[in-house]
Design a protein around this motif. Structure first.
Motif, mmCIF file in Angstrom:
data_model
loop_
_atom_site.group_PDB
_atom_site.id
_atom_site.type_symbol
_atom_site.label_atom_id
_atom_site.label_comp_id
_atom_site.label_asym_id
_atom_site.label_seq_id
_atom_site.Cartn_x
_atom_site.Cartn_y
_atom_site.Cartn_z
ATOM 1 N N LYS A 337 -1.834 -3.961 132.767
ATOM 2 C CA LYS A 337 -1.408 -5.362 132.808
ATOM 3 C C LYS A 337 -2.355 -6.274 133.598
ATOM 4 C CE LYS A 337 2.621 -8.230 133.941
ATOM 5 N NZ LYS A 337 3.977 -8.249 134.548
ATOM 6 N N ASP A 340 -7.895 -8.030 131.758
ATOM 7 C CA ASP A 340 -8.063 -8.719 130.483
ATOM 8 C C ASP A 340 -9.193 -8.109 129.652
ATOM 9 O OD1 ASP A 340 -9.823 -9.622 132.404
ATOM 10 O OD2 ASP A 340 -9.717 -11.727 131.837
ATOM 11 N N SER A 361 -0.798 -2.911 125.278
ATOM 12 C CA SER A 361 -0.962 -3.698 126.503
ATOM 13 C C SER A 361 -1.211 -5.173 126.175
ATOM 14 C CB SER A 361 -2.148 -3.150 127.301
ATOM 15 O OG SER A 361 -3.373 -3.507 126.664
ATOM 16 N N THR A 362 -1.530 -5.927 127.221
ATOM 17 C CA THR A 362 -1.894 -7.340 127.046
ATOM 18 C C THR A 362 -3.404 -7.560 127.143
ATOM 19 O OG1 THR A 362 -1.523 -7.711 129.405
ATOM 20 C CG2 THR A 362 0.314 -8.183 127.902
ATOM 21 N N GLN A 364 -7.114 -8.310 126.396
ATOM 22 C CA GLN A 364 -7.624 -9.246 125.395
ATOM 23 C C GLN A 364 -8.938 -8.803 124.743
ATOM 24 O OE1 GLN A 364 -5.841 -12.171 124.402
ATOM 25 N NE2 GLN A 364 -4.381 -10.842 125.459
ATOM 26 N N ARG A 413 -8.359 -9.504 120.922
ATOM 27 C CA ARG A 413 -7.001 -9.581 120.374
ATOM 28 C C ARG A 413 -6.757 -10.963 119.777
ATOM 29 N NH1 ARG A 413 -2.626 -6.371 121.429
ATOM 30 N NH2 ARG A 413 -3.441 -5.541 123.393
ATOM 31 N N LYS A 418 -0.642 -11.332 120.499
ATOM 32 C CA LYS A 418 -0.512 -11.027 121.918
ATOM 33 C C LYS A 418 0.793 -10.307 122.197
ATOM 34 C CE LYS A 418 -1.067 -13.132 126.457
ATOM 35 N NZ LYS A 418 -1.314 -14.372 127.197
ATOM 36 N N ARG A 419 0.673 -9.181 122.924
ATOM 37 C CA ARG A 419 1.849 -8.353 123.177
ATOM 38 C C ARG A 419 1.963 -8.069 124.673
ATOM 39 N NH1 ARG A 419 1.403 -3.233 119.424
ATOM 40 N NH2 ARG A 419 3.649 -3.186 119.645
ATOM 41 N N HIS A 420 3.100 -7.609 125.053
ATOM 42 C CA HIS A 420 3.342 -7.219 126.450
ATOM 43 C C HIS A 420 4.021 -5.865 126.429
ATOM 44 C CE1 HIS A 420 5.057 -7.200 130.504
ATOM 45 N NE2 HIS A 420 4.125 -8.077 130.802
ATOM 46 N N TRP A 421 3.674 -5.018 127.417
ATOM 47 C CA TRP A 421 4.216 -3.666 127.424
ATOM 48 C C TRP A 421 5.751 -3.666 127.439
ATOM 49 C CZ3 TRP A 421 7.355 -2.156 131.384
ATOM 50 C CH2 TRP A 421 7.313 -2.940 132.549
#
Length: 424
Positions: A337, A340, A361-362, A364, A413, A418-421
Motif C-alpha cells: 500500500k 506507487d 494492490s494500489t 501504479q 495501471r 485503480k484498486r485497493h486491497w
C-alpha cells in the motif's frame, strides 16, 4: 537401440535446437537450421547430428573451435542477422500464447562477443593438471578451454592463472564450480564443491592467490584471502558484492536495463525493489525515490546496505532493506500500500505469487525484469487482467549464442482500474 534416420528441419525450438518430427513425436536436433536435411542418430528420444545436406543460407562457420563440444554456446553456426531475428521472436511467441499485445515489444538490444563479465566455470584436477571450462552438453566432462569468445578479455586472460590457483588446493578428480566476477578492482573468485579445505590447503591457496592479480578467493563460502575489496559500479555508486554474487552478465546491457527501469520509476515517490540482489536497480532508483529493497540473500543485502552508507555524499534518498523469500512469502497487497512503484527481477521461475499481490494492490507502475519469456508472459497476463497497461517490452540479449534472453517490461495501471486491497 539406436538407429539412423534423415529428417527435414522445420523450425528452431525455444532452446535453439532444430525441430523435426518422427511419426507423431517431435525430434530436437542440435546444431541444425530450418530448411536443412539432417541425418541423425536416434538413441531413444535423443538425437545426435551426423551430417547436413543442402545447408541453410544462414549457416556460418562457428568462431570457436570448441563449438559443438563445449556446452556453453548453442547457436554459433547461425548467421548473426538470422540469430537475432530468431531470438527476438521468442517473446512474440510467448506473448501470443498468452494473448498479450505483441505490438508492445520493442526492438531487441544485443550484446557483442567478449563482453560477459561473469562466468561460472567447471574445473577438475587431473594427472595432466587442472581442466577449466564448461561442461560438454549432456555430459559431466569438463571441456578444457583454449579460447572463449563470450567472456570478457580480463576473464579470458585470467584463465591460466586461475588454473594455477586452483591447482594449489583442489582435491583430485572432483568437479567444482568456479565463479569469476570481473569487478572494478579485479577478478573475484569463488570456488564451490564437495570438499573440505584443510589448513595446509588454505595456506597454499592464499599463497597462490598472492601470486596473481585476483582480488579475492572464497572457497565454499569462506573467504580464504582478500587482497583488495571487490567493487562493482551501479551507476556512480560502488558496491562490494558478496562472494560469487549474481551480477547482470554484460555491463552495457545492465546500463540499458537500468535506464528503462529508472525512467519508468521517475515519477514514483516510493518504490519497492523485489528480488533486488546487491542493488543493481535500487541504488540508481534511490537518486530520485525512496526505495525499500527485498531480497532473500542476506549477504547481498549487507553489501547493498554498506554501499548505500559509503555513498552518503551522493544524494541518495532513503534505502531500507528486508530479508525475505518472496517465492514463499510475497509482499501482500496490504504491505504494498505505501508504494506507487514496484520493480521485480525474479529467477527463471518468475514471480507468480508476488505478481498476484501486485495485481491486487494500489501500485501504479511496475517494471518487470525477466530472463524467461514464458514465465514473464504468464506474470504480465496477471497484471494486464488486473487493469495494468503494457507500455513496452524490450528484449535484452546479454547471453550471446545461447537461447537465453532477458527483457524489461514496463506497465502502468489504468486510472479506471485503480484498486485497493481492502476491496478484494
Amino acid at each position: 537401440m539406436s538407429r539412423t534416420v534423415t529428417l527435414q528441419i522445420g523450425h528452431l525450438g525455444a532452446r535453439g535446437d532444430g525441430v523435426s518430427s518422427l511419426g507423431d513425436a517431435p525430434v530436437f536436433v542440435p546444431f541444425t537450421l530450418p530448411g536443412e536435411e539432417a541425418t541423425i542418430v536416434m538413441d531413444g528420444r535423443s538425437a545426435s547430428l551426423l551430417s547436413i545436406s543442402d545447408p541453410s543460407a544462414d549457416r556460418v562457420e562457428p568462431v570457436c573451435p570448441h563449438f559443438g563440444t563445449c556446452g556453453g554456446c548453442a547457436l554459433q553456426h547461425m548467421a548473426l542477422p538470422a540469430y537475432r531475428a530468431w531470438k527476438a521472436s521468442l517473446f512474440e511467441k510467448a506473448f501470443a500464447s498468452r494473448n498479450l499485445d505483441t505490438s508492445a515489444i520493442k526492438p531487441a538490444q544485443f550484446c557483442e562477443p567478449h563482453t560477459r563479465r561473469r562466468a561460472v566455470f567447471s574445473a577438475i584436477r587431473t594427472d595432466a593438471g587442472v581442466q577449466l571450462g564448461f561442461l560438454q552438453a549432456g555430459s559431466n566432462r569438463v571441456v578444457d578451454l583454449r579460447e572463449c569468445h563470450v567472456i570478457s578479455p580480463a576473464i579470458d586472460a585470467g584463465r591460466p592463472k586461475l588454473k594455477a590457483l586452483t591447482a594449489a588446493f583442489l582435491p583430485p578428480a572432483k568437479t567444482v564450480h568456479v565463479t569469476v566476477n570481473e569487478t572494478v578492482s579485479g577478478l573475484d573468485i569463488a570456488v564451490d564443491g564437495k570438499f573440505t579445505l584443510g589448513e595446509g590447503a588454505k595456506r597454499r591457496a592464499a599463497d597462490a592467490l598472492s601470486a596473481t592479480n585476483f582480488v579475492r578467493l572464497t572457497v565454499n563460502g569462506e573467504i580464504v584471502l582478500e587482497l583488495k575489496r571487490p567493487l562493482v559500479k551501479f551507476g556512480d555508486i560502488a558496491v562490494s558484492p558478496p562472494p560469487g554474487a549474481f551480477l547482470q552478465a554484460v555491463p552495457a546491457m545492465e546500463e540499458s536495463m537500468a535506464a528503462l527501469v529508472c525512467d519508468h520509476m521517475a515519477k514514483s515517490k516510493r518504490v519497492a525493489d523485489l528480488y533486488a540482489g546487491c542493488g543493481t536497480f535500487a541504488v540508481r532508483i534511490a537518486k530520485a525515490s525512496t526505495v525499500h529493497v527485498v531480497e532473500a540473500d542476506g549477504a547481498a543485502l549487507r553489501s547493498l546496505d554498506r554501499g548505500v552508507r559509503d555513498a552518503g555524499g551522493f544524494g541518495l534518498r532513503q534505502v531500507t532493506t528486508e530479508k525475505r523469500d518472496l517465492a514463499r512469502r510475497p509482499l501482500t497487497a496490504q504491505e504494498l500500500k505505501p508504494f506507487d512503484g514496484v520493480v521485480f527481477d525474479p529467477p527463471r521461475a518468475g514471480a507468480e505469487a508476488q505478481t498476484r499481490e501486485i495485481a491486487a494492490s494500489t501500485v501504479q507502475r511496475v517494471a518487470a525484469v525477466s530472463c524467461n519469456p514464458e514465465t514473464l508472459a504468464r506474470d504480465l497476463r496477471i497484471l494486464v487482467d488486473a487493469g495494468f497497461r503494457l507500455r513496452s517490452v524490450t528484449p535484452i540479449d546479454q547471453f550471446i549464442w545461447t537461447p537465453h534472453l532477458e527483457a524489461v517490461a514496463l506497465l502502468d495501471r489504468l486510472k479506471s482500474a485503480k484498486r485497493h486491497w481492502s476491496d478484494l
